[in-house]
Design a protein around this motif. Structure first.
Motif, PDB file in Angstrom:
ATOM      1  N   PRO A  58       0.818  -1.157  -0.443  1.00 57.96           N
ATOM      2  CA  PRO A  58      -0.080   0.014   0.321  1.00 57.96           C
ATOM      3  C   PRO A  58       0.833   1.129  -0.308  1.00 57.96           C
ATOM      4  N   ASP A  59       0.281   1.882  -0.489  1.00 58.55           N
ATOM      5  CA  ASP A  59       1.064   3.563  -0.832  1.00 58.55           C
ATOM      6  C   ASP A  59       1.273   4.427   0.683  1.00 58.55           C
ATOM      7  N   LEU A  60       0.454   3.816   2.009  1.00 61.04           N
ATOM      8  CA  LEU A  60       1.025   3.935   3.117  1.00 61.04           C
ATOM      9  C   LEU A  60       2.307   3.520   3.305  1.00 61.04           C
ATOM     10  N   TYR A  61       2.430   2.622   3.148  1.00 67.17           N
ATOM     11  CA  TYR A  61       3.788   2.188   3.967  1.00 67.17           C
ATOM     12  C   TYR A  61       5.091   2.031   3.004  1.00 67.17           C
ATOM     13  N   TRP A  62       5.240   3.311   1.144  1.00 69.39           N
ATOM     14  CA  TRP A  62       6.739   3.243   0.871  1.00 69.39           C
ATOM     15  C   TRP A  62       7.400   4.286   1.639  1.00 69.39           C
ATOM     16  N   ASP A  63       7.124   5.066   2.633  1.00 74.26           N
ATOM     17  CA  ASP A  63       8.082   5.911   2.930  1.00 74.26           C
ATOM     18  C   ASP A  63       8.107   5.489   4.417  1.00 74.26           C
ATOM     19  N   ALA A  64       7.571   4.358   5.143  1.00 74.25           N
ATOM     20  CA  ALA A  64       8.286   3.710   6.558  1.00 74.25           C
ATOM     21  C   ALA A  64       9.426   2.928   6.820  1.00 74.25           C
ATOM     22  N   ARG A  65       9.365   2.727   7.914  1.00 75.52           N
ATOM     23  CA  ARG A  65      10.932   3.440   8.471  1.00 75.52           C
ATOM     24  C   ARG A  65      11.159   1.993   9.095  1.00 75.52           C
ATOM     25  N   ILE A  66      12.001   1.140   8.638  1.00 76.42           N
ATOM     26  CA  ILE A  66      11.978   0.052   8.630  1.00 76.42           C
ATOM     27  C   ILE A  66      13.178  -0.493   9.304  1.00 76.42           C
ATOM     28  N   THR A  67      12.655  -1.410  10.600  1.00 78.37           N
ATOM     29  CA  THR A  67      13.234  -2.079  12.184  1.00 78.37           C
ATOM     30  C   THR A  67      14.942  -2.274  11.815  1.00 78.37           C
ATOM     31  N   ASP A  68      15.552  -3.033  12.107  1.00 81.19           N
ATOM     32  CA  ASP A  68      16.612  -2.665  12.144  1.00 81.19           C
ATOM     33  C   ASP A  68      16.969  -4.590  11.900  1.00 81.19           C
ATOM     34  N   GLY A  69      16.005  -5.617  12.670  1.00 76.11           N
ATOM     35  CA  GLY A  69      15.293  -6.628  13.164  1.00 76.11           C
ATOM     36  C   GLY A  69      15.245  -7.146  11.307  1.00 76.11           C
ATOM     37  N   GLU A  70      14.283  -6.484  10.854  1.00 69.04           N
ATOM     38  CA  GLU A  70      14.222  -6.436   9.779  1.00 69.04           C
ATOM     39  C   GLU A  70      15.072  -6.309   8.219  1.00 69.04           C
ATOM     40  N   GLN A  71      15.493  -5.011   8.681  1.00 72.54           N
ATOM     41  CA  GLN A  71      16.446  -4.713   7.411  1.00 72.54           C
ATOM     42  C   GLN A  71      17.532  -6.269   7.898  1.00 72.54           C
ATOM     43  N   ARG A  72      17.621  -6.164   8.693  1.00 67.99           N
ATOM     44  CA  ARG A  72      18.773  -7.645   8.535  1.00 67.99           C
ATOM     45  C   ARG A  72      18.168  -9.036   7.729  1.00 67.99           C
ATOM     46  N   LEU A  73      16.701  -8.996   7.469  1.00 62.79           N
ATOM     47  CA  LEU A  73      15.581 -10.134   6.896  1.00 62.79           C
ATOM     48  C   LEU A  73      16.396  -9.973   5.487  1.00 62.79           C
ATOM     49  N   ILE A  74      16.086  -8.906   5.370  1.00 64.71           N
ATOM     50  CA  ILE A  74      16.101  -8.420   3.898  1.00 64.71           C
ATOM     51  C   ILE A  74      17.173  -8.461   3.109  1.00 64.71           C
ATOM     52  N   LEU A  75      17.758  -7.691   4.193  1.00 69.88           N
ATOM     53  CA  LEU A  75      19.475  -8.072   3.050  1.00 69.88           C
ATOM     54  C   LEU A  75      20.095  -9.605   2.933  1.00 69.88           C
ATOM     55  N   GLU A  76      19.731 -10.389   3.945  1.00 70.95           N
ATOM     56  CA  GLU A  76      19.691 -11.211   4.318  1.00 70.95           C
ATOM     57  C   GLU A  76      19.864 -12.767   2.802  1.00 70.95           C
ATOM     58  N   ARG A  77      18.037 -11.780   3.094  1.00 75.57           N
ATOM     59  CA  ARG A  77      17.741 -12.670   1.617  1.00 75.57           C
ATOM     60  C   ARG A  77      17.744 -11.790   0.470  1.00 75.57           C
ATOM     61  N   VAL A  78      18.070 -10.985   0.241  1.00 75.46           N
ATOM     62  CA  VAL A  78      18.745 -10.231  -0.735  1.00 75.46           C
ATOM     63  C   VAL A  78      19.844 -11.059  -1.303  1.00 75.46           C
ATOM     64  N   SER A  79      21.114 -11.174  -0.027  1.00 74.41           N
ATOM     65  CA  SER A  79      22.132 -12.250  -0.615  1.00 74.41           C
ATOM     66  C   SER A  79      22.262 -12.981  -1.050  1.00 74.41           C
ATOM     67  N   ARG A  80      20.673 -14.312  -0.647  1.00 71.52           N
ATOM     68  CA  ARG A  80      21.593 -15.147  -0.963  1.00 71.52           C
ATOM     69  C   ARG A  80      20.468 -15.675  -2.216  1.00 71.52           C
ATOM     70  N   ARG A  81      19.762 -14.835  -2.609  1.00 76.82           N
ATOM     71  CA  ARG A  81      18.986 -14.595  -4.077  1.00 76.82           C
ATOM     72  C   ARG A  81      19.988 -14.690  -4.763  1.00 76.82           C
ATOM     73  N   ILE A  82      20.346 -13.686  -4.954  1.00 70.38           N
ATOM     74  CA  ILE A  82      21.895 -13.535  -5.752  1.00 70.38           C
ATOM     75  C   ILE A  82      22.876 -14.321  -5.969  1.00 70.38           C
ATOM     76  N   GLU A  83      23.404 -15.181  -4.254  1.00 66.07           N
ATOM     77  CA  GLU A  83      24.446 -15.620  -4.342  1.00 66.07           C
ATOM     78  C   GLU A  83      24.013 -17.159  -4.650  1.00 66.07           C
ATOM     79  N   THR A  84      23.039 -17.737  -4.743  1.00 67.52           N
ATOM     80  CA  THR A  84      22.651 -19.019  -4.515  1.00 67.52           C
ATOM     81  C   THR A  84      21.398 -19.229  -5.605  1.00 67.52           C
ATOM     82  N   ARG A  85      20.979 -18.085  -6.482  1.00 68.81           N
ATOM     83  CA  ARG A  85      19.978 -18.558  -7.260  1.00 68.81           C
ATOM     84  C   ARG A  85      18.833 -19.423  -7.264  1.00 68.81           C
ATOM     85  N   LEU A  86      18.255 -19.077  -6.032  1.00 71.83           N
ATOM     86  CA  LEU A  86      17.325 -19.902  -5.428  1.00 71.83           C
ATOM     87  C   LEU A  86      16.549 -19.187  -6.194  1.00 71.83           C
ATOM     88  N   PRO A  87      15.133 -19.263  -6.806  1.00 73.91           N
ATOM     89  CA  PRO A  87      14.148 -18.484  -6.763  1.00 73.91           C
ATOM     90  C   PRO A  87      13.726 -17.919  -5.690  1.00 73.91           C
TER      91      PRO A  87
END
Length: 301
Positions: A58-87
């Protein structure tokens, strides 16, 4: 591991993380097609799932701040997607089909069949939804087509088969998730082998293995993580489809139909059966290589 230290310093909002992930996906040359078609949609899907947000943020959330824990999960998943090429669905453990969420892992093909559009319309105009009593799905995998058919035809009994016991175990989980274990029966069967000889169905639907040898050799890394037996179907991609065509007429009711996906093997199938009047279906949301035949037409094979 993907370099993310600078990202941890500069990324703050949902918008920041989606933009950054999309750039990294494009930079890495990833291939899409397991629920998304481009880097930006893939990034949005990864971030939304990680934040437990709706698939369409939703538009309401696009500029919402992300917590440190949420960021760690996102960055971990981005890294895994790129390094393993898992769908991505294998990373999040979830895929959507016909508006429904399904658990997925490497035991099954990731749901993406255009047959979802047909289910959403009750296979109209070829079937009268209220007159459908029995449905057979061949090669159920995650159970997504069987589950969606059960909801589209709430008075119908659905039989879903698969040769893989691992796939059937996952399908059972998904059926329970949607409260459909009483309506959908699972059966281990190689095409029609274990289906009762006298069983008749108003609809037989299948997304079987149909990738030919040439396309299998050219599959990008993302697709090679999926079960080979759910994709590969011989030199022309028709090994399983031949068996479906040979047995479908004996298991259809008088006014029943067969709907089957063959993807890029469409042309090989048409050449193999020049006398058969395949109806090749069109889809508003994309997709090709799905045919429909009536019981009467199948009787000519």
């Amino acid at each position: 591991m993907l370099e993310v230290q600078s990202a941890e310093i500069t990324l703050r909002t949902v918008r920041d993380h989606v933009r950054w992930a999309a750039s990294r996906f494009t930079e890495a040359g990833l291939v899409f097609g397991h629920g998304t078609e481009n880097a930006l949609d893939e990034a949005a899907a990864l971030v939304s799932h990680s934040l437990h947000l709706p698939a369409q943020i939703p538009d309401l959330y696009w500029d919402a701040r992300i917590t440190d824990g949420e960021q760690r999960l996102i960055l971990e998943r981005v890294s895994r997607r790129i390094e393993t090429r898992l769908p991505l669905p294998y990373i999040t453990g979830e895929a959507w089909f016909a508006g429904l969420p399904f658990h997925v892992d490497r035991r099954v093909l990731i749901p993406r069949s255009p047959i979802a559009e047909l289910i959403e319309t009750g296979f109209s105009p070829w079937l009268d939804a209220v007159a459908v009593d029995r449905v057979l799905e061949i090669g159920t995998g995650s159970g997504c087509i069987a589950a969606a058919c059960a909801l589209a035809f709430p008075e119908a009994a659905v039989l879903a088969t698969d040769v893989s016991t691992d796939a059937l175990a996952l399908a059972e989980h998904n059926l329970a998730r949607h409260g459909l274990t009483g309506q959908v029966q699972l059966l281990q069967s190689d095409v029609f082998d274990a289906v009762p000889a006298d069983a008749r169905f108003d609809l037989i639907v299948s997304n079987p293995p149909y990738v030919d040898a040439e396309d299998m050799a050219a599959l990008p890394p993302e697709y090679r993580h999926e079960p080979r037996r759910a994709l590969a179907a011989g030199d022309d991609g028709l090994v399983v489809v031949h068996r479906i065509l040979a047995g479908a007429a004996a298991h259809l009711s008088e006014n029943g139909i067969l709907v089957c996906e063959v993807g890029n093997s469409e042309w090989a199938l048409a050449e193999a059966y020049p006398q058969v009047p395949f109806l090749w279906l069109d889809f508003e949301r994309g997709g090709h290589g799905v045919f429909l035949l009536t019981a009467e037409q199948l009787g000519t094979i």
